[in-house]
Scaffold this motif. Sequence first.
Motif, PDB file in Angstrom:
ATOM      1  N   LYS A 128      43.351  12.151-133.307  1.00  0.00           N
ATOM      2  CA  LYS A 128      42.376  10.738-133.439  1.00  0.00           C
ATOM      3  C   LYS A 128      43.636   9.359-133.484  1.00  0.00           C
ATOM      4  O   LYS A 128      43.558   8.507-132.759  1.00  0.00           O
ATOM      5  CB  LYS A 128      42.521  10.148-134.862  1.00  0.00           C
ATOM      6  CG  LYS A 128      41.009  10.867-134.521  1.00  0.00           C
ATOM      7  CD  LYS A 128      40.015  10.587-136.208  1.00  0.00           C
ATOM      8  CE  LYS A 128      38.570  11.030-136.526  1.00  0.00           C
ATOM      9  NZ  LYS A 128      37.494  11.227-137.716  1.00  0.00           N
ATOM     10  N   GLU A 129      45.271   9.953-133.697  1.00  0.00           N
ATOM     11  CA  GLU A 129      45.916   8.849-133.570  1.00  0.00           C
ATOM     12  C   GLU A 129      46.655   9.204-132.229  1.00  0.00           C
ATOM     13  O   GLU A 129      47.173   7.879-131.642  1.00  0.00           O
ATOM     14  CB  GLU A 129      46.983   9.899-134.764  1.00  0.00           C
ATOM     15  CG  GLU A 129      47.296   9.082-136.045  1.00  0.00           C
ATOM     16  CD  GLU A 129      47.357   8.034-135.986  1.00  0.00           C
ATOM     17  OE1 GLU A 129      47.790   6.963-135.620  1.00  0.00           O
ATOM     18  OE2 GLU A 129      45.830   7.000-137.030  1.00  0.00           O
ATOM     19  N   ALA A 130      46.811   9.926-131.310  1.00  0.00           N
ATOM     20  CA  ALA A 130      46.751  10.118-130.625  1.00  0.00           C
ATOM     21  C   ALA A 130      46.046   9.485-129.074  1.00  0.00           C
ATOM     22  O   ALA A 130      46.077   8.498-128.489  1.00  0.00           O
ATOM     23  CB  ALA A 130      46.892  11.457-130.291  1.00  0.00           C
ATOM     24  N   TYR A 134      46.477   5.730-126.751  1.00  0.00           N
ATOM     25  CA  TYR A 134      45.955   6.537-125.547  1.00  0.00           C
ATOM     26  C   TYR A 134      45.200   5.444-125.511  1.00  0.00           C
ATOM     27  O   TYR A 134      45.109   3.942-124.273  1.00  0.00           O
ATOM     28  CB  TYR A 134      45.048   7.241-125.773  1.00  0.00           C
ATOM     29  CG  TYR A 134      44.463   7.763-124.235  1.00  0.00           C
ATOM     30  CD1 TYR A 134      45.173   7.707-122.935  1.00  0.00           C
ATOM     31  CD2 TYR A 134      43.218   7.872-124.168  1.00  0.00           C
ATOM     32  CE1 TYR A 134      44.869   7.603-121.585  1.00  0.00           C
ATOM     33  CE2 TYR A 134      42.246   7.718-122.937  1.00  0.00           C
ATOM     34  CZ  TYR A 134      43.243   7.687-121.433  1.00  0.00           C
ATOM     35  OH  TYR A 134      42.113   7.930-120.818  1.00  0.00           O
ATOM     36  N   ASP A 135      43.985   4.823-126.229  1.00  0.00           N
ATOM     37  CA  ASP A 135      43.628   3.040-125.846  1.00  0.00           C
ATOM     38  C   ASP A 135      44.395   1.781-126.060  1.00  0.00           C
ATOM     39  O   ASP A 135      44.399   1.548-125.460  1.00  0.00           O
ATOM     40  CB  ASP A 135      42.193   3.317-127.743  1.00  0.00           C
ATOM     41  CG  ASP A 135      41.118   4.310-127.275  1.00  0.00           C
ATOM     42  OD1 ASP A 135      41.186   4.690-125.746  1.00  0.00           O
ATOM     43  OD2 ASP A 135      40.677   4.681-128.087  1.00  0.00           O
ATOM     44  N   LYS A 136      45.178   1.782-126.482  1.00  0.00           N
ATOM     45  CA  LYS A 136      46.411   0.601-126.958  1.00  0.00           C
ATOM     46  C   LYS A 136      46.784   0.679-125.626  1.00  0.00           C
ATOM     47  O   LYS A 136      47.583  -0.800-124.504  1.00  0.00           O
ATOM     48  CB  LYS A 136      46.951   0.702-127.755  1.00  0.00           C
ATOM     49  CG  LYS A 136      47.861  -0.387-127.861  1.00  0.00           C
ATOM     50  CD  LYS A 136      49.289  -0.199-129.337  1.00  0.00           C
ATOM     51  CE  LYS A 136      50.415  -1.332-129.532  1.00  0.00           C
ATOM     52  NZ  LYS A 136      51.256  -0.743-130.628  1.00  0.00           N
ATOM     53  N   GLU A 137      47.528   2.480-124.694  1.00  0.00           N
ATOM     54  CA  GLU A 137      48.578   1.618-123.726  1.00  0.00           C
ATOM     55  C   GLU A 137      47.377   1.419-122.274  1.00  0.00           C
ATOM     56  O   GLU A 137      47.740   0.668-121.742  1.00  0.00           O
ATOM     57  CB  GLU A 137      48.880   3.412-123.264  1.00  0.00           C
ATOM     58  CG  GLU A 137      50.083   3.462-124.526  1.00  0.00           C
ATOM     59  CD  GLU A 137      50.990   2.221-123.993  1.00  0.00           C
ATOM     60  OE1 GLU A 137      51.404   2.196-122.848  1.00  0.00           O
ATOM     61  OE2 GLU A 137      52.667   1.734-125.155  1.00  0.00           O
ATOM     62  N   HIS A 173      54.078   5.529-117.595  1.00  0.00           N
ATOM     63  CA  HIS A 173      54.256   5.396-119.554  1.00  0.00           C
ATOM     64  C   HIS A 173      52.638   5.560-119.700  1.00  0.00           C
ATOM     65  O   HIS A 173      52.269   6.460-120.879  1.00  0.00           O
ATOM     66  CB  HIS A 173      54.878   4.370-119.689  1.00  0.00           C
ATOM     67  CG  HIS A 173      55.149   4.530-121.558  1.00  0.00           C
ATOM     68  ND1 HIS A 173      55.483   5.140-121.503  1.00  0.00           N
ATOM     69  CD2 HIS A 173      53.897   3.506-122.383  1.00  0.00           C
ATOM     70  CE1 HIS A 173      55.316   5.108-123.498  1.00  0.00           C
ATOM     71  NE2 HIS A 173      54.043   4.122-123.933  1.00  0.00           N
ATOM     72  N   PHE A 174      52.050   4.722-119.514  1.00  0.00           N
ATOM     73  CA  PHE A 174      50.469   5.305-119.726  1.00  0.00           C
ATOM     74  C   PHE A 174      50.255   6.219-118.922  1.00  0.00           C
ATOM     75  O   PHE A 174      49.324   6.975-119.235  1.00  0.00           O
ATOM     76  CB  PHE A 174      49.359   4.124-118.500  1.00  0.00           C
ATOM     77  CG  PHE A 174      48.212   4.569-118.315  1.00  0.00           C
ATOM     78  CD1 PHE A 174      47.283   4.270-119.689  1.00  0.00           C
ATOM     79  CD2 PHE A 174      48.027   4.778-117.446  1.00  0.00           C
ATOM     80  CE1 PHE A 174      46.053   4.564-119.605  1.00  0.00           C
ATOM     81  CE2 PHE A 174      46.360   5.363-116.992  1.00  0.00           C
ATOM     82  CZ  PHE A 174      45.759   4.759-118.295  1.00  0.00           C
ATOM     83  N   TYR A 175      50.934   7.009-118.040  1.00  0.00           N
ATOM     84  CA  TYR A 175      49.949   8.632-117.347  1.00  0.00           C
ATOM     85  C   TYR A 175      50.563   9.500-118.114  1.00  0.00           C
ATOM     86  O   TYR A 175      50.009  10.498-118.800  1.00  0.00           O
ATOM     87  CB  TYR A 175      50.553   8.630-116.186  1.00  0.00           C
ATOM     88  CG  TYR A 175      50.046   8.176-115.068  1.00  0.00           C
ATOM     89  CD1 TYR A 175      48.848   7.200-114.982  1.00  0.00           C
ATOM     90  CD2 TYR A 175      50.527   7.878-113.921  1.00  0.00           C
ATOM     91  CE1 TYR A 175      48.109   6.955-114.234  1.00  0.00           C
ATOM     92  CE2 TYR A 175      50.173   6.697-113.330  1.00  0.00           C
ATOM     93  CZ  TYR A 175      48.461   6.372-112.785  1.00  0.00           C
ATOM     94  OH  TYR A 175      47.943   5.379-112.214  1.00  0.00           O
TER      95      TYR A 175
END
Length: 705
Positions: A128-130, A134-137, A173-175
């Motif tokens: 969930k933290e990941a 991921y959503d933030k990035e 970084h997003f990838y």
Amino acid sequence: MGLPALEFSDCYLDSPLFRERLKSHELELDKTNKFIKELIKDGKALIQALKSLSSAKRKFADSLNDFKFQCIGDAETDDEICIAKSLQEFAAVLQNLEDERTRMIENASDVLIMPLERFRKEQISAAKEAKKKYDKETEKYCAVLEKHLSLSAKKKESHLHEADNQVDHVRQHFYEVSLEYVFKVQEVQERKMFDFVEPVRPTVCFLLNLFWSSEISKYKTTLKITRNRFESTRSEVESLMRKMKENPHEHKSVSQHTMEGYLFVLEKRSFVSTWVKYYCTYHREPKKFTMVLFDPKSGGKTGEEESFILKSCTRRKTESIEKRFCFDVEAVDRPGMITMQALSEEDRRLWMEAMDGREPVGLAQLDVTGFNVMKKFIYAVETRGIDEQGLYRIVGVSSKVQKLLSLAMDPKTCADVELDNPEWEIKTITSAIKHYLRMLPAPLMTYQYQRSFIKAAKMDNPEARVTEIHALVHRLPEKNRQMLELLMKHLANVASHHQFNLMTIANLGVVFGPTLLRPQEETVAAIMELKFQNIVVEILIEHHEKIFRDVPNSSGSSTNMQLNLSRRRSTQNKAPSCSERPLTLFHTPTHSQKGELATAPSPTSPRSPSWPMFSAPSSPQPISSASSDSSPVGSCFTPTVSSFLRITGRKARALYACKAEHDSELSFIAGTVFENIHTSKEPGWLEGTLDGRTGLIPENYVELL
């Protein structure tokens, strides 16, 4: 039906299908999380119930042990003794079983509850933290990308290069975050097969009253095998993830599509053009192009799928559109061109290769093709739209203009272009004429003589101006002079219909001056000389018959001619002609001069010309709201100062090219639109806003909109 596999290579496409698969994994994790929470709750309730059951059994055993049989007679038989003893034996067995059960209950929390809670905390919560990261990035990358793609192509190359590097860094970084999230999601799905099941197994055995059945025993072996297999494959998967982080381009997935990815599509919504993000796919064999409105930030579809058969694809030249990485596509079954923007120059190249895209029309040349195209365009304008209002001032749709030029200048398709077709509006044809002239390697009146033409326009004597410009025209290369003659005859014809099309000689000078006499470099000095370019064109139109028909007399120089000819000024009340118009530009004060020039220039001021640059009518005249290349400059467009000052909060357009030399003023050129116009504290100046900056504008150099 099992969960769909998540490939690392799909992280780079970030397609709607990938997001849909990822969402199914996320839903399964939520479902597992809820199930474990319920299991923990039920497990605690079971333990409490087992404690109550154990207590009840102990009490029952105590009752059996304390029970005494009373026999009839003075002696017990062997049977009676056995029966009395059996109750005590039953009680002892029950006591021993409950002692063992109590030890198991005391360990139940460590065996069942704690492992389940640890799995939720270490695995599901970590996933969930990941997801949050991921959503933030995703949101950050989308925002940076949209801001990057909105950069003007006209910015400095160093600035654009720096912006490209920045967005590449954010994209990488997003990838990486995407890869880590996919790795974690799939790891949890694999781990739950043993980390979640293993704590349940001993509890079930305990509930079976400590007896091992063959069915339970075989599952212990299976769980051990599953864990060992997971540990061996996890390291391989992690190694693959690291390789993809280091060299993502070497591990691209094999797509069923020829090309796919995100594109921004230019759309008109409620009379406003906006760029909308689509996920697009293309199949080369049927030439099928499909796009679906999709927002990765929301993770779901926001529109229906749309498909069409591709007819053509053409790269957009940088100078033809404000944005970068653009190309036009044309569909077989829908009208007009569709302008799209790729995510980078490399992305645009890949899309164009997939769709067999072609390059736009190159630099125009003064060759047979160029002359034929210009003659064809001019004939169409003069026969179809010579009386159309705002002719040459109202611009056509850029994509249509590009398409017309591309077809007209291509030897394979030029014969098929029918300008009588309603598809080619007059504004499209006139814009194509202007665009052709801008596409020439050098301006029609050449860089060589650009300064000479400007110098001629600055002469005080009207006749000297015409004579010098006449001589300069005949120094131009033959093809340049022939094309200029063709154009000036046409513009004179346009100006002769100014009662209907509202395009006077002065207005045409404003439109064509910057095109025919564009400077080699954009400098402040070049901006300041914009008006002189316009006046050169005005003289060419007004005196085109003499200039192009007669060979100039080369016996005397322009300097001697200017000295010998008297400086004539019109004493009549009529407005001066374009060749007699005074040429003084507004002088922008420096810090030291600002006190001297706090008031607006007046006709009697030493810095002002001997007559007003434009005669002001008693009230401002309306102006066409249609889009234009630049503001039409003429006597009928300038409001009087008194009528202007009574109106505040309005918009105004610059009539002249000016350049601020101190911070309180704004830089502007002809056609610039100012917002929120008010009178200022300094007489002769107005206060306005341009691009969010507030500054002073000379009131004699604006027109009310």
